[in-house]
Motif scaffolding. Structure first.
Motif, short mmCIF file in Angstrom:
data_model
loop_
_atom_site.label_atom_id
_atom_site.label_comp_id
_atom_site.label_asym_id
_atom_site.label_seq_id
_atom_site.Cartn_x
_atom_site.Cartn_y
_atom_site.Cartn_z
N LEU B 50 0.82 -1.22 0.00
CA LEU B 50 0.00 0.00 0.00
C LEU B 50 0.85 1.26 0.00
O LEU B 50 0.54 2.23 0.68
N ALA B 51 1.95 1.24 -0.75
CA ALA B 51 2.79 2.43 -0.90
C ALA B 51 2.85 2.75 -2.39
O ALA B 51 3.88 2.58 -3.03
N ASP B 52 1.74 3.22 -2.93
CA ASP B 52 1.68 3.40 -4.39
C ASP B 52 2.58 4.53 -4.85
O ASP B 52 3.18 4.45 -5.92
N PHE B 53 2.72 5.59 -4.02
CA PHE B 53 3.57 6.71 -4.43
C PHE B 53 5.03 6.27 -4.51
O PHE B 53 5.76 6.64 -5.44
N VAL B 54 5.44 5.45 -3.54
CA VAL B 54 6.81 4.94 -3.56
C VAL B 54 7.01 4.05 -4.79
O VAL B 54 8.07 4.06 -5.42
N ALA B 55 5.99 3.28 -5.15
CA ALA B 55 6.11 2.40 -6.33
C ALA B 55 6.32 3.22 -7.59
O ALA B 55 7.20 2.91 -8.42
N ILE B 56 5.54 4.32 -7.73
CA ILE B 56 5.70 5.15 -8.93
C ILE B 56 7.07 5.80 -8.94
O ILE B 56 7.75 5.86 -9.97
N THR B 57 7.52 6.28 -7.75
CA THR B 57 8.84 6.89 -7.67
C THR B 57 9.93 5.89 -8.04
O THR B 57 10.90 6.22 -8.72
N GLN B 58 9.75 4.66 -7.57
CA GLN B 58 10.71 3.60 -7.90
C GLN B 58 10.82 3.44 -9.41
O GLN B 58 11.92 3.39 -9.97
N ASN B 141 -6.02 7.18 0.39
CA ASN B 141 -5.13 7.89 -0.52
C ASN B 141 -4.08 8.59 0.32
O ASN B 141 -4.36 9.54 1.04
N MET B 142 -2.85 8.10 0.23
CA MET B 142 -1.80 8.58 1.13
C MET B 142 -0.95 9.69 0.50
O MET B 142 -0.11 10.27 1.17
N VAL B 143 -1.14 9.99 -0.79
CA VAL B 143 -0.26 10.96 -1.46
C VAL B 143 -0.37 12.36 -0.85
O VAL B 143 0.67 12.98 -0.58
N GLY B 147 2.75 14.43 0.96
CA GLY B 147 3.15 15.77 0.55
C GLY B 147 3.17 16.74 1.71
O GLY B 147 4.14 17.50 1.90
N VAL B 148 2.11 16.71 2.53
CA VAL B 148 2.08 17.60 3.69
C VAL B 148 3.18 17.25 4.67
O VAL B 148 3.86 18.13 5.21
N GLY B 149 3.40 15.94 4.86
CA GLY B 149 4.45 15.50 5.78
C GLY B 149 5.83 15.97 5.34
O GLY B 149 6.65 16.38 6.17
N LEU B 150 6.08 15.95 4.02
CA LEU B 150 7.40 16.37 3.52
C LEU B 150 7.66 17.83 3.83
O LEU B 150 8.80 18.24 4.02
N MET B 151 6.60 18.65 3.86
CA MET B 151 6.80 20.08 4.08
C MET B 151 6.68 20.47 5.55
O MET B 151 6.92 21.62 5.89
N THR B 152 6.26 19.54 6.42
CA THR B 152 6.13 19.91 7.83
C THR B 152 7.01 19.04 8.71
O THR B 152 8.07 19.46 9.16
N ARG B 153 6.58 17.79 8.90
CA ARG B 153 7.26 16.94 9.87
C ARG B 153 8.63 16.50 9.38
O ARG B 153 9.56 16.39 10.16
N TYR B 154 8.75 16.26 8.07
CA TYR B 154 10.01 15.75 7.53
C TYR B 154 10.76 16.82 6.75
O TYR B 154 11.46 16.52 5.80
N LEU B 155 10.61 18.08 7.15
CA LEU B 155 11.24 19.15 6.39
C LEU B 155 12.76 19.10 6.49
O LEU B 155 13.46 19.28 5.49
N LEU B 156 13.28 18.81 7.70
CA LEU B 156 14.74 18.81 7.88
C LEU B 156 15.41 17.71 7.06
O LEU B 156 16.36 17.99 6.31
#
Lengths: 101, 183
Positions: B50-58, B141-143, B147-156
């Motif tokens: 259930l990580a479809d975004f990671v699959a597409i990135t792969q 739908n986790m995408v 995206g929000v996580g990349l700009m907030t929690r995982y920004l560093l």
């Protein structure tokens, strides 16, 4: 056994195949393929555990970071391979046994 | 056995079998293209986790970027040299390869043992997340969340990765340039 266990087992198998390729192959590009297999096994573990973190998506986010790092690493490694080929006319890692001058 | 499980096991088998073919193959081009098959099947496994975004990135990064780079490196390094290099022995198992085979087989034994003994399904935090309904469902739908996580929690880590990527880019360009003056 659930899907998580099977994913971890597949990741373990992939890691060991990558390890074997890195140890055995006498061609730098194939060694690089082995390293990529090892990295993919790590990414598979991240993704498998990431299913249980719906709130923060930690596993999936770090799987994305790992994919990016693997891409950068392979770009640098291929640049190094091309330089080694220019210097030694072979890309056998065993033949590369000299420092500069 | 449901159809999903059948597809899952077929994908897992394809991953391991194509990786083994990469290990066994003498031909560099064949091993690169079997690596391609491994990456595609792995993307399928990511979808099952259930990580479809990671699959597409792969697929985009590995198949679109890394594999093309490898083919380039193969074409830029000489073919005859590679062929002579690979002719040393024809068998899959030989004396030279025995230590590596031993190391990887024993490591596999240890890893499988650890995974089976650890029983990942009954880990405390996984049980807790199953109780709190913190498990990703197939309909989610986790995408947007990523995206929000990349700009907030995982920004560093995101910024650190971007700086690292720039360093790698500059380093690769520096390594690959024509050497006009020796230092």
């Amino acid at each position: 056994m659930s899907m998580l266990t099977y994913l971890l087992l597949i990741g373990a198998g992939l890691f060991c195949i990558g390890l074997y390729i890195v140890l055995v192959k006498r061609n730098a590009i194939q060694v690089l393929i082995g390293i990529e297999l090892i990295l993919n096994a790590a990414i598979l573990n991240l993704v498998a555990f990431g299913k249980y973190d719906k709130l923060y998506n930690g596993g999936q986010t770090f799987a994305l970071f790992a994919i990016v790092l693997a891409g950068a690493a392979s770009a640098v490694a291929l640049a190094i391979i091309l330089n080694v080929y220019k210097q030694y006319k072979t890309i056998d890692p065993n033949a590369v046994d000299q420092l500069k001058d | 056995m449901s159809i999903e499980q059948v597809v899952f096991f077929v994908l897992g088998f394809v991953v391991l079998a194509s990786a083994l073919t990469v290990a066994a193959s003498k031909n560099l081009v064949r091993s690169i293209f079997m690596f391609f098959v491994t990456l595609f099947a792995l993307a399928g496994l990511y979808v099952f986790a259930l990580a479809d975004f990671v699959a597409i990135t792969q697929i985009v990064i590995y198949v679109g970027g890394v594999l093309v780079l490898m083919l380039f490196a193969f074409m830029l390094t000489n073919k005859e040299v590679l062929n002579n290099l690979q002719k040393s022995d024809g068998r899959f198992i030989s004396f030279r390869k025995l230590p590596a085979l031993l190391v990887s087989a024993l490591f596999l034994l240890i890893l499988v043992n650890v995974i089976i003994k650890a029983r990942p399904d009954s880990l405390a935090w996984i049980q807790a997340s199953a109780q709190n309904a913190n498990v990703i469902q197939a309909t989610d739908n986790m995408v947007p969340n990523i995206g929000v996580g990349l700009m907030t929690r995982y920004l560093l880590p995101f910024e650190a990765v971007s700086i690292f990527l720039m360093m790698a880019l500059i380093g690769a360009a520096h390594l690959a340039r024509k050497e006009e003056h020796k230092f």
